[in-house]
Write a protein that holds these residues in place. Structure first.
Motif, PDB file in Angstrom:
ATOM      1  N   TRP A  76       0.976  -1.005   0.042  1.00 31.75           N
ATOM      2  CA  TRP A  76      -0.013   0.093   0.038  1.00 31.75           C
ATOM      3  C   TRP A  76       0.683   1.136  -0.108  1.00 31.75           C
ATOM      4  CZ3 TRP A  76      -1.026   3.162   4.357  1.00 31.75           C
ATOM      5  CH2 TRP A  76      -1.821   4.408   4.014  1.00 31.75           C
ATOM      6  N   LEU A  77       1.876   1.310   1.048  1.00 34.45           N
ATOM      7  CA  LEU A  77       2.658   2.368   1.166  1.00 34.45           C
ATOM      8  C   LEU A  77       3.395   2.420  -0.374  1.00 34.45           C
ATOM      9  CD1 LEU A  77       4.329   2.178   4.362  1.00 34.45           C
ATOM     10  CD2 LEU A  77       3.245   4.156   3.513  1.00 34.45           C
ATOM     11  N   LEU A  78       3.917   1.658  -0.686  1.00 38.13           N
ATOM     12  CA  LEU A  78       4.892   1.670  -2.402  1.00 38.13           C
ATOM     13  C   LEU A  78       3.879   2.124  -3.313  1.00 38.13           C
ATOM     14  CD1 LEU A  78       7.396  -1.225  -1.605  1.00 38.13           C
ATOM     15  CD2 LEU A  78       7.696   1.198  -1.474  1.00 38.13           C
ATOM     16  N   SER A  79       2.621   1.590  -3.127  1.00 40.16           N
ATOM     17  CA  SER A  79       1.569   2.226  -4.169  1.00 40.16           C
ATOM     18  C   SER A  79       1.746   3.704  -4.498  1.00 40.16           C
ATOM     19  CB  SER A  79       0.384   1.536  -4.305  1.00 40.16           C
ATOM     20  OG  SER A  79      -0.389   2.021  -3.189  1.00 40.16           O
ATOM     21  N   ILE A  80       1.455   4.257  -3.214  1.00 34.11           N
ATOM     22  CA  ILE A  80       1.635   5.855  -3.028  1.00 34.11           C
ATOM     23  C   ILE A  80       2.943   6.384  -3.385  1.00 34.11           C
ATOM     24  CG2 ILE A  80       1.845   7.467  -1.213  1.00 34.11           C
ATOM     25  CD1 ILE A  80      -0.036   5.848   0.693  1.00 34.11           C
ATOM     26  N   THR A  81       4.099   5.650  -3.182  1.00 34.58           N
ATOM     27  CA  THR A  81       5.472   6.232  -3.726  1.00 34.58           C
ATOM     28  C   THR A  81       5.449   6.030  -5.197  1.00 34.58           C
ATOM     29  OG1 THR A  81       6.417   5.044  -1.909  1.00 34.58           O
ATOM     30  CG2 THR A  81       7.931   5.443  -3.805  1.00 34.58           C
ATOM     31  N   LEU A  82       4.887   5.001  -5.950  1.00 37.09           N
ATOM     32  CA  LEU A  82       4.863   4.840  -7.357  1.00 37.09           C
ATOM     33  C   LEU A  82       3.851   5.992  -7.973  1.00 37.09           C
ATOM     34  CD1 LEU A  82       4.789   0.947  -7.717  1.00 37.09           C
ATOM     35  CD2 LEU A  82       6.553   2.553  -8.086  1.00 37.09           C
ATOM     36  N   ASN A  83       3.038   6.360  -7.207  1.00 37.18           N
ATOM     37  CA  ASN A  83       2.024   7.360  -7.759  1.00 37.18           C
ATOM     38  C   ASN A  83       2.761   8.650  -7.699  1.00 37.18           C
ATOM     39  OD1 ASN A  83      -0.323   5.626  -8.642  1.00 37.18           O
ATOM     40  ND2 ASN A  83      -1.123   5.809  -6.469  1.00 37.18           N
ATOM     41  N   LEU A  84       3.371   8.940  -6.624  1.00 37.25           N
ATOM     42  CA  LEU A  84       4.297  10.129  -6.461  1.00 37.25           C
ATOM     43  C   LEU A  84       5.353  10.331  -7.520  1.00 37.25           C
ATOM     44  CD1 LEU A  84       4.554  10.412  -2.743  1.00 37.25           C
ATOM     45  CD2 LEU A  84       3.232  11.922  -4.211  1.00 37.25           C
ATOM     46  N   TRP A  85       6.024   9.414  -7.789  1.00 35.82           N
ATOM     47  CA  TRP A  85       7.183   9.234  -8.874  1.00 35.82           C
ATOM     48  C   TRP A  85       6.394   9.355 -10.353  1.00 35.82           C
ATOM     49  CZ3 TRP A  85       7.619   4.805 -11.997  1.00 35.82           C
ATOM     50  CH2 TRP A  85       8.352   4.735 -13.097  1.00 35.82           C
ATOM     51  N   ARG A  86       5.343   8.760 -10.455  1.00 34.42           N
ATOM     52  CA  ARG A  86       4.868   9.065 -11.700  1.00 34.42           C
ATOM     53  C   ARG A  86       4.411  10.509 -11.833  1.00 34.42           C
ATOM     54  NH1 ARG A  86       1.620   4.045 -10.355  1.00 34.42           N
ATOM     55  NH2 ARG A  86       3.040   2.170 -11.205  1.00 34.42           N
ATOM     56  N   ASN A  87       3.734  11.005 -10.924  1.00 32.01           N
ATOM     57  CA  ASN A  87       3.426  12.334 -10.840  1.00 32.01           C
ATOM     58  C   ASN A  87       4.510  13.368 -11.236  1.00 32.01           C
ATOM     59  OD1 ASN A  87       0.847  11.840 -10.608  1.00 32.01           O
ATOM     60  ND2 ASN A  87       0.657  12.180  -8.361  1.00 32.01           N
ATOM     61  N   ALA A  88       5.571  12.969 -10.734  1.00 29.14           N
ATOM     62  CA  ALA A  88       6.872  14.093 -10.671  1.00 29.14           C
ATOM     63  C   ALA A  88       7.451  13.647 -12.060  1.00 29.14           C
ATOM     64  CB  ALA A  88       7.981  13.353  -9.593  1.00 29.14           C
ATOM     65  N   VAL A  89       7.362  12.468 -12.808  1.00 30.98           N
ATOM     66  CA  VAL A  89       7.636  12.683 -13.916  1.00 30.98           C
ATOM     67  C   VAL A  89       7.024  13.238 -14.914  1.00 30.98           C
ATOM     68  CG1 VAL A  89       7.939  10.996 -16.077  1.00 30.98           C
ATOM     69  CG2 VAL A  89       8.916  10.045 -13.723  1.00 30.98           C
ATOM     70  N   ARG A  90       5.946  13.193 -14.886  1.00 32.10           N
ATOM     71  CA  ARG A  90       4.770  14.135 -15.693  1.00 32.10           C
ATOM     72  C   ARG A  90       5.067  15.500 -15.382  1.00 32.10           C
ATOM     73  NH1 ARG A  90       0.893   9.605 -14.706  1.00 32.10           N
ATOM     74  NH2 ARG A  90       0.417  10.391 -12.663  1.00 32.10           N
ATOM     75  N   ARG A  91       5.207  16.024 -14.265  1.00 31.69           N
ATOM     76  CA  ARG A  91       5.313  17.389 -13.811  1.00 31.69           C
ATOM     77  C   ARG A  91       6.626  17.978 -14.482  1.00 31.69           C
ATOM     78  NH1 ARG A  91       4.097  16.676  -9.021  1.00 31.69           N
ATOM     79  NH2 ARG A  91       5.880  16.379  -8.113  1.00 31.69           N
ATOM     80  N   ALA A  92       7.837  16.906 -14.227  1.00 32.38           N
ATOM     81  CA  ALA A  92       9.077  17.362 -14.834  1.00 32.38           C
ATOM     82  C   ALA A  92       8.906  17.432 -16.381  1.00 32.38           C
ATOM     83  CB  ALA A  92      10.041  16.299 -14.485  1.00 32.38           C
ATOM     84  N   ASN A  93       8.220  16.798 -17.100  1.00 37.91           N
ATOM     85  CA  ASN A  93       7.963  16.658 -18.619  1.00 37.91           C
ATOM     86  C   ASN A  93       7.278  17.997 -18.990  1.00 37.91           C
ATOM     87  OD1 ASN A  93       9.350  14.215 -18.874  1.00 37.91           O
ATOM     88  ND2 ASN A  93       7.713  13.118 -18.784  1.00 37.91           N
ATOM     89  N   ARG A  94       6.393  18.316 -18.050  1.00 42.63           N
ATOM     90  CA  ARG A  94       5.829  19.671 -18.371  1.00 42.63           C
ATOM     91  C   ARG A  94       6.427  20.885 -17.942  1.00 42.63           C
ATOM     92  NH1 ARG A  94       1.166  16.576 -15.861  1.00 42.63           N
ATOM     93  NH2 ARG A  94       1.749  18.112 -14.198  1.00 42.63           N
ATOM     94  N   HIS A  95       6.981  20.928 -16.652  1.00 48.28           N
ATOM     95  CA  HIS A  95       7.648  22.133 -16.289  1.00 48.28           C
ATOM     96  C   HIS A  95       8.898  21.624 -15.815  1.00 48.28           C
ATOM     97  CE1 HIS A  95       3.641  24.104 -16.577  1.00 48.28           C
ATOM     98  NE2 HIS A  95       3.175  23.086 -15.734  1.00 48.28           N
ATOM     99  N   PRO A  96       9.986  21.625 -16.451  1.00 48.50           N
ATOM    100  CA  PRO A  96      11.181  21.302 -15.957  1.00 48.50           C
ATOM    101  C   PRO A  96      11.841  21.652 -14.882  1.00 48.50           C
ATOM    102  CG  PRO A  96      11.267  21.251 -18.318  1.00 48.50           C
ATOM    103  CD  PRO A  96       9.857  21.854 -17.908  1.00 48.50           C
TER     104      PRO A  96
END
Length: 217
Positions: A76-96
């Motif tokens: 459960w915790l690591l699913s949160i970690t993975l979602n945060l990582w995916r969000n960070a990747v998307r955010r970095a792609n949009r706003h480096p």
């Protein structure tokens, strides 16, 4: 679930605030290690790990006691970690250059101490370089299995996929890792030389796959 894990969940079900720091300590290494192997930088990994526990705390405060007791805490915790990582990747792609802060309850520092980090720095860099070459659908399951120590069943929970898919992607990822290791003679030579120096033995390039790459289990 072990007795210790069940006991900790029981304490959380009764008093989230009272058991929260023990909950963080029980899972901090796995969360941070996973974030380090996926994030773009160590600083990003620390942010992701901290935010994982902030969001977990908020969720635990909302959950009823029965739901807390039934949690598979680490996936459960690591699913949160993975979602945060995916969000960070998307955010970095949009706003480096964008940095987004998410305020919340303070949590204990989940980054490793300097001595523990230094002991594994060379092997970690070598393995990290190999992992980075994997596609995400293989890299993530390999990290969850061999870095975070999840079972295949728990990987399936964290990734919301069938157990067979989790097993297959771990296996294929390990095969690809070992293929990459066999061709990376420069990295293997450096790691072997460092280990030999630490043992006071002559250096040599290993003829087989470096032991830094985990074996399928």
């Amino acid at each position: 679930m072990t007795r210790g894990e069940a006991a900790l969940l029981e304490r959380l079900a009764v008093d989230v605030d009272g058991a929260y720091e023990d909950f963080v300590r029980a899972h901090a290494d796995a969360v941070y290690a996973t974030a380090v192997r996926l994030a773009a930088s160590r600083a990003d990994a620390e942010d992701i790990a901290q935010e994982t526990f902030v969001r977990a705390y908020r969720s635990l405060r909302r959950f009823d006691a029965g739901r807390v007791r039934s949690l598979r805490a680490r996936p459960w915790l690591l699913s949160i970690t993975l979602n945060l990582w995916r969000n960070a990747v998307r955010r970095a792609n949009r706003h480096p250059e964008a940095v987004v802060a998410d305020p919340g309850r303070e949590v204990p520092d989940v980054s490793p101490g300097p001595e523990a980090a230094a002991e594994r720095v060379d092997e970690g860099r070598y393995l990290g370089g190999l992992l980075a070459a994997l596609p995400d659908h293989q890299r993530v399951p390999v990290v969850l299995r061999h870095i975070a120590g999840l079972s295949h069943d728990d990987i399936a929970i964290a990734l919301e996929c069938p157990v067979g898919t989790a097993k297959a992607n771990v296996s294929r990822g390990l095969v690809r890792l070992r293929e990459l290791a066999r061709t990376d003679t420069r990295g293997a030579r450096h790691l072997a030389a460092r280990r030999a120096t630490e043992r006071g033995a002559p250096t040599a390039v290993p003829s087989a796959t470096p032991s830094a790459v985990p074996r399928a289990t």
